[in-house]
Design a protein around this motif. Structure first.
Motif, PDB file in Angstrom:
ATOM      1  N   ARG A  72       0.837  -1.143   0.110  1.00 11.98           N
ATOM      2  CA  ARG A  72       0.150   0.156   0.203  1.00 11.98           C
ATOM      3  C   ARG A  72       0.877   1.302  -0.096  1.00 11.98           C
ATOM      4  N   GLN A  73       0.255   2.173  -0.846  1.00  5.98           N
ATOM      5  CA  GLN A  73       1.273   3.398  -0.581  1.00  5.98           C
ATOM      6  C   GLN A  73       0.357   4.655  -0.230  1.00  5.98           C
ATOM      7  N   PHE A  74       0.256   5.281   1.116  1.00  3.90           N
ATOM      8  CA  PHE A  74      -0.480   6.239   1.662  1.00  3.90           C
ATOM      9  C   PHE A  74      -0.194   7.614   1.020  1.00  3.90           C
ATOM     10  N   HIS A  75      -1.210   8.224   0.571  1.00  3.43           N
ATOM     11  CA  HIS A  75      -1.116   9.610   0.000  1.00  3.43           C
ATOM     12  C   HIS A  75      -0.382   9.460  -1.286  1.00  3.43           C
ATOM     13  N   VAL A  76      -0.954   9.126  -2.284  1.00  2.29           N
ATOM     14  CA  VAL A  76      -0.312   8.945  -3.290  1.00  2.29           C
ATOM     15  C   VAL A  76      -0.309  10.083  -4.250  1.00  2.29           C
ATOM     16  N   LEU A  77       0.450  10.662  -4.781  1.00  2.00           N
ATOM     17  CA  LEU A  77       0.959  11.863  -5.688  1.00  2.00           C
ATOM     18  C   LEU A  77       0.882  11.250  -7.064  1.00  2.00           C
ATOM     19  N   LYS A  78       0.039  11.629  -7.724  1.00  2.00           N
ATOM     20  CA  LYS A  78       0.035  11.247  -9.290  1.00  2.00           C
ATOM     21  C   LYS A  78       0.972  12.171 -10.076  1.00  2.00           C
ATOM     22  N   ASN A  79       1.697  11.366 -10.951  1.00  2.00           N
ATOM     23  CA  ASN A  79       2.629  12.125 -11.709  1.00  2.00           C
ATOM     24  C   ASN A  79       3.756  12.490 -11.129  1.00  2.00           C
ATOM     25  N   ARG A  80       4.319  11.971 -10.149  1.00  2.00           N
ATOM     26  CA  ARG A  80       5.563  12.259  -9.410  1.00  2.00           C
ATOM     27  C   ARG A  80       6.846  11.467 -10.051  1.00  2.00           C
ATOM     28  N   LYS A  81       6.624  10.487 -10.672  1.00  2.00           N
ATOM     29  CA  LYS A  81       7.389   9.642 -11.230  1.00  2.00           C
ATOM     30  C   LYS A  81       7.346   9.947 -12.796  1.00  2.00           C
ATOM     31  N   PHE A  82       6.614  10.808 -13.238  1.00  2.00           N
ATOM     32  CA  PHE A  82       6.315  10.883 -14.802  1.00  2.00           C
ATOM     33  C   PHE A  82       7.888  11.560 -15.567  1.00  2.00           C
ATOM     34  N   THR A  83       8.504  11.000 -16.313  1.00  2.00           N
ATOM     35  CA  THR A  83       9.624  11.705 -16.898  1.00  2.00           C
ATOM     36  C   THR A  83       9.981  11.227 -18.312  1.00  2.00           C
ATOM     37  N   SER A  84       9.613  12.182 -19.051  1.00  2.00           N
ATOM     38  CA  SER A  84       9.463  12.026 -20.605  1.00  2.00           C
ATOM     39  C   SER A  84      11.265  12.223 -20.891  1.00  2.00           C
ATOM     40  N   THR A  85      11.443  11.561 -22.009  1.00  2.00           N
ATOM     41  CA  THR A  85      13.023  11.402 -22.137  1.00  2.00           C
ATOM     42  C   THR A  85      13.256  11.712 -23.783  1.00  2.00           C
ATOM     43  N   ILE A  86      14.453  12.024 -23.894  1.00  3.03           N
ATOM     44  CA  ILE A  86      15.060  12.507 -25.189  1.00  3.03           C
ATOM     45  C   ILE A  86      16.383  12.327 -25.324  1.00  3.03           C
ATOM     46  N   ILE A 122       9.882  17.934 -21.791  1.00  4.58           N
ATOM     47  CA  ILE A 122      10.714  16.765 -21.952  1.00  4.58           C
ATOM     48  C   ILE A 122      11.552  17.104 -20.590  1.00  4.58           C
ATOM     49  N   PHE A 123      11.752  15.972 -19.704  1.00  3.58           N
ATOM     50  CA  PHE A 123      12.530  15.994 -18.439  1.00  3.58           C
ATOM     51  C   PHE A 123      13.858  15.720 -18.239  1.00  3.58           C
ATOM     52  N   LYS A 124      14.125  14.543 -19.048  1.00  4.51           N
ATOM     53  CA  LYS A 124      15.418  13.844 -18.956  1.00  4.51           C
ATOM     54  C   LYS A 124      16.138  13.620 -20.412  1.00  4.51           C
ATOM     55  N   LEU A 125      17.568  13.960 -20.222  1.00  3.40           N
ATOM     56  CA  LEU A 125      18.258  13.951 -21.347  1.00  3.40           C
ATOM     57  C   LEU A 125      19.261  12.521 -21.395  1.00  3.40           C
ATOM     58  N   LEU A 126      19.059  11.715 -22.261  1.00  6.21           N
ATOM     59  CA  LEU A 126      19.590  10.369 -22.341  1.00  6.21           C
ATOM     60  C   LEU A 126      20.932  10.545 -23.369  1.00  6.21           C
ATOM     61  N   GLY A 127      21.970   9.757 -23.123  1.00  2.00           N
ATOM     62  CA  GLY A 127      23.108   9.944 -23.928  1.00  2.00           C
ATOM     63  C   GLY A 127      23.294   9.073 -25.385  1.00  2.00           C
ATOM     64  N   ASN A 128      22.207   8.739 -25.958  1.00  2.00           N
ATOM     65  CA  ASN A 128      22.629   7.819 -27.155  1.00  2.00           C
ATOM     66  C   ASN A 128      22.706   9.319 -28.214  1.00  2.00           C
ATOM     67  N   GLY A 129      23.738   8.861 -29.135  1.00  3.48           N
ATOM     68  CA  GLY A 129      23.844   9.722 -30.347  1.00  3.48           C
ATOM     69  C   GLY A 129      25.095  10.493 -30.161  1.00  3.48           C
ATOM     70  N   ALA A 139      17.395  20.803 -18.384  1.00  2.10           N
ATOM     71  CA  ALA A 139      16.652  19.961 -18.247  1.00  2.10           C
ATOM     72  C   ALA A 139      16.442  19.528 -16.622  1.00  2.10           C
ATOM     73  N   LYS A 140      15.721  18.736 -16.223  1.00  2.00           N
ATOM     74  CA  LYS A 140      15.583  18.275 -14.911  1.00  2.00           C
ATOM     75  C   LYS A 140      16.584  17.023 -14.663  1.00  2.00           C
ATOM     76  N   TYR A 141      16.958  16.268 -15.296  1.00  2.00           N
ATOM     77  CA  TYR A 141      17.474  15.052 -15.195  1.00  2.00           C
ATOM     78  C   TYR A 141      18.688  14.959 -16.440  1.00  2.00           C
ATOM     79  N   PHE A 142      19.885  14.394 -16.209  1.00  2.00           N
ATOM     80  CA  PHE A 142      20.685  14.007 -17.229  1.00  2.00           C
ATOM     81  C   PHE A 142      21.386  12.834 -16.694  1.00  2.00           C
ATOM     82  N   THR A 143      21.514  12.001 -17.801  1.00  2.00           N
ATOM     83  CA  THR A 143      22.407  10.619 -17.559  1.00  2.00           C
ATOM     84  C   THR A 143      23.944  11.248 -17.467  1.00  2.00           C
TER      85      THR A 143
END
Length: 161
Positions: A72-86, A122-129, A139-143
């Motif tokens: 069980r997870q009390f007080h679920v906050l939706k969208n907290r884990k949503f991270t679109s990438t490029i 887009i929140f996260k930048l990935l290193g392919n290319g 961005a919010k996150y970088f690999t």
């Protein structure tokens, strides 16, 4: 034909001669058998008996219907884990493709275009290319690999909230 009911709603009714049970007039049990009889809800209403007398049906056609899974997870906050990438090789396509790349390549030394990924959703930048021109990326996150490639090309990675 239309009949007005007491609540003043129009309801359509079928003439009696077209009802199915006209065929059964004179036949005592009307197709429901003499022995078993046509009772109201012999198996219970709705989903009754899922763990009792309808268990085989529930196990066969609806496995996993009963019981719990996970924590069980009390007080679920939706969208907290949503991270679109490029990936690195696609960041110029956000700003206009080939023209943006050419402008970044021909920019004076010490100047670099700024690409804000968060503005594009887009929140996260990935290193392919590969990347060969200096560019400032927000961005919010970088690999680790993405950051390494951007810094190696002479650009910078800025974290935004």
């Amino acid at each position: 034909r239309v009949v007005l009911t007491s609540s003043k709603q129009a309801s359509t009714t079928m003439p009696t001669r077209l009802h199915k049970n006209r065929k059964k007039r004179g036949h005592v049990s009307a197709g429901h058998g003499r022995i078993g009889k046509h009772r109201c809800h012999p198996g219970g209403r709705g989903n009754a008996g899922g763990q009792h007398h309808h268990r085989t049906l529930m196990d066969k056609y609806h496995p996993g219907y009963f019981g719990k899974v996970g924590m069980r997870q009390f007080h679920v906050l939706k969208n907290r884990k949503f991270t679109s990438t490029i990936n690195i090789d696609k960041i110029f396509s956000l700003e206009g493709g080939a023209e943006a790349y050419a402008a970044a390549k021909s920019a004076e030394s010490g100047k670099a275009p700024v690409i804000d990924l968060v503005q594009h959703g887009i929140f996260k930048l990935l290193g392919n290319g590969q990347i060969s021109v200096p560019v400032i990326v927000k961005a919010k996150y970088f690999t680790k690999l993405a950051e390494k490639k951007i810094v190696a090309a002479g650009g910078a990675c800025l974290l935004t909230a």
